[in-house]
Design a protein around this motif. Sequence first.
Motif, PDB file in Angstrom:
ATOM      1  N   THR A  59     -14.548  30.021  12.507  1.00 39.52           N
ATOM      2  CA  THR A  59     -15.146  30.977  11.577  1.00 39.52           C
ATOM      3  C   THR A  59     -14.161  31.508  10.552  1.00 39.52           C
ATOM      4  O   THR A  59     -14.457  31.540   9.364  1.00 39.52           O
ATOM      5  N   ASP A  77     -16.631  25.448   9.867  1.00 39.37           N
ATOM      6  CA  ASP A  77     -17.620  26.518   9.858  1.00 39.37           C
ATOM      7  C   ASP A  77     -17.808  26.925   8.401  1.00 39.37           C
ATOM      8  O   ASP A  77     -16.900  27.492   7.785  1.00 39.37           O
ATOM      9  N   TYR A  79     -19.964  29.066   7.169  1.00 37.59           N
ATOM     10  CA  TYR A  79     -20.619  30.363   6.991  1.00 37.59           C
ATOM     11  C   TYR A  79     -19.941  31.200   5.904  1.00 37.59           C
ATOM     12  O   TYR A  79     -20.604  31.800   5.070  1.00 37.59           O
ATOM     13  N   TRP A 105     -23.100  25.822  10.322  1.00 33.48           N
ATOM     14  CA  TRP A 105     -23.661  26.500   9.140  1.00 33.48           C
ATOM     15  C   TRP A 105     -23.626  25.586   7.915  1.00 33.48           C
ATOM     16  O   TRP A 105     -23.210  25.970   6.832  1.00 33.48           O
ATOM     17  N   TYR A 108     -24.815  25.991   3.867  1.00 36.31           N
ATOM     18  CA  TYR A 108     -24.074  26.599   2.766  1.00 36.31           C
ATOM     19  C   TYR A 108     -23.301  25.589   1.927  1.00 36.31           C
ATOM     20  O   TYR A 108     -22.794  25.944   0.866  1.00 36.31           O
TER      21      TYR A 108
END
Length: 153
Positions: A59, A77, A79, A105, A108
């Motif tokens: 993340t 990731d 996000y 994710w 995006y």
Amino acid sequence: MSLIWENEAATQATAQELAQYLKPGDVICLAGDLGAGKTTFTQYLAQGLGIKKHIKSPTYTIIREYQEGRLPLYHMDAYRLAETGSEGIGLEEYLDGDGVCVIEWPQYIVEDLDLNYLWVTIKQLDQDQRQLELEGVGPRGQQLARIFKKAGE
């Protein structure tokens, strides 16, 4: 295509079986809410590739690289890229690289993906059970969807 995982053991079995069929340049996109099992799936996939390191969510680092398995694993990731996109992180180097990319994710950065990937949407039905929707994009993505489905049955 859809699939149900009854418990974490089913997640582990599917991920480790799928890992045996992965090739350099394969891309697996994992969509789903927080807690759906994206990172857990990636941990088991890494084990199937022979990676012994603990797999953590990327993340805050965006990309974590694991080189010691049968194939390198690039765990991403996206996000935090919702506002900025993937420009400047060298995404294409990973997508066209010598390893497997797992992207959490992915919605995006979907516009930055090549036209060959497996899209897996994971929905948590209860504490143990997960429903998966599989979509293979491009020839290799479609092949991976069939392998994934068979591994999960």
